[in-house]
Design a protein around this motif. Structure first.
Motif, PDB file in Angstrom:
ATOM      1  N   MET A  65     -38.059 -33.759  -7.737  1.00 23.59           N
ATOM      2  CA  MET A  65     -36.607 -33.828  -7.808  1.00 23.59           C
ATOM      3  C   MET A  65     -36.120 -35.197  -7.357  1.00 23.59           C
ATOM      4  N   LYS A  66     -34.847 -35.442  -7.572  1.00 22.32           N
ATOM      5  CA  LYS A  66     -34.226 -36.659  -7.058  1.00 22.32           C
ATOM      6  C   LYS A  66     -34.014 -36.505  -5.559  1.00 22.32           C
ATOM      7  N   SER A  67     -34.023 -37.613  -4.865  1.00 19.40           N
ATOM      8  CA  SER A  67     -33.787 -37.552  -3.428  1.00 19.40           C
ATOM      9  C   SER A  67     -32.669 -38.503  -3.034  1.00 19.40           C
ATOM     10  N   SER A  68     -32.078 -38.204  -1.927  1.00 23.14           N
ATOM     11  CA  SER A  68     -31.055 -39.044  -1.328  1.00 23.14           C
ATOM     12  C   SER A  68     -31.417 -39.186   0.139  1.00 23.14           C
ATOM     13  N   LYS A  69     -31.262 -40.378   0.670  1.00 23.28           N
ATOM     14  CA  LYS A  69     -31.672 -40.630   2.048  1.00 23.28           C
ATOM     15  C   LYS A  69     -30.468 -40.925   2.921  1.00 23.28           C
ATOM     16  N   ALA A  70     -30.581 -40.546   4.179  1.00 22.00           N
ATOM     17  CA  ALA A  70     -29.578 -40.894   5.178  1.00 22.00           C
ATOM     18  C   ALA A  70     -30.319 -41.250   6.463  1.00 22.00           C
ATOM     19  N   ALA A  71     -29.829 -42.248   7.151  1.00 22.77           N
ATOM     20  CA  ALA A  71     -30.479 -42.710   8.379  1.00 22.77           C
ATOM     21  C   ALA A  71     -29.848 -42.117   9.630  1.00 22.77           C
ATOM     22  N   SER A  72     -28.752 -41.382   9.462  1.00 21.69           N
ATOM     23  CA  SER A  72     -28.090 -40.800  10.624  1.00 21.69           C
ATOM     24  C   SER A  72     -27.405 -39.504  10.211  1.00 21.69           C
ATOM     25  N   GLY A  73     -27.048 -38.719  11.201  1.00 25.52           N
ATOM     26  CA  GLY A  73     -26.327 -37.485  10.930  1.00 25.52           C
ATOM     27  C   GLY A  73     -24.981 -37.742  10.288  1.00 25.52           C
ATOM     28  N   GLU A  74     -24.291 -38.758  10.742  1.00 30.14           N
ATOM     29  CA  GLU A  74     -22.980 -39.089  10.176  1.00 30.14           C
ATOM     30  C   GLU A  74     -23.092 -39.460   8.704  1.00 30.14           C
ATOM     31  N   GLU A  75     -24.079 -40.273   8.375  1.00 30.71           N
ATOM     32  CA  GLU A  75     -24.285 -40.670   6.980  1.00 30.71           C
ATOM     33  C   GLU A  75     -24.635 -39.448   6.130  1.00 30.71           C
ATOM     34  N   ALA A  76     -25.450 -38.563   6.659  1.00 32.41           N
ATOM     35  CA  ALA A  76     -25.835 -37.351   5.926  1.00 32.41           C
ATOM     36  C   ALA A  76     -24.619 -36.483   5.634  1.00 32.41           C
ATOM     37  N   LEU A  77     -23.775 -36.275   6.621  1.00 29.29           N
ATOM     38  CA  LEU A  77     -22.598 -35.438   6.416  1.00 29.29           C
ATOM     39  C   LEU A  77     -21.666 -36.026   5.368  1.00 29.29           C
ATOM     40  N   GLU A  78     -21.535 -37.350   5.354  1.00 27.43           N
ATOM     41  CA  GLU A  78     -20.705 -37.984   4.325  1.00 27.43           C
ATOM     42  C   GLU A  78     -21.299 -37.750   2.939  1.00 27.43           C
TER      43      GLU A  78
END
Length: 65
Positions: A21-34
């Motif tokens: 599948m496609k993936s999306s990355k976040a380096a922090s909880g705040e970035e993930a929530l956005e």
């Protein structure tokens, strides 16, 4: 994928997501929530121990669908 260590993003993407599948990355909880507020996401992998916001805190704040 939410993890503050970039090498884990690479490792998971290389072994799990590349063919599935496609993936999306976040380096922090705040970035993930956005990112989660703006996109349809089917699976979230969270690192539990991160600076500023733990994976458990992200989980509590995830939008319910």
């Amino acid at each position: 994928m939410v993890d503050d260590e970039p090498q884990k993003h690479w490792l998971l993407e290389a072994h799990l997501f590349r063919r599935v599948m496609k993936s999306s990355k976040a380096a922090s909880g705040e970035e993930a929530l956005e990112k989660l507020s703006n996109n349809q996401i089917d699976l979230v992998l969270l690192d539990v121990i991160m600076p500023r916001m733990s994976g458990f805190e992200v989980l509590e704040k995830l939008p319910r669908r």
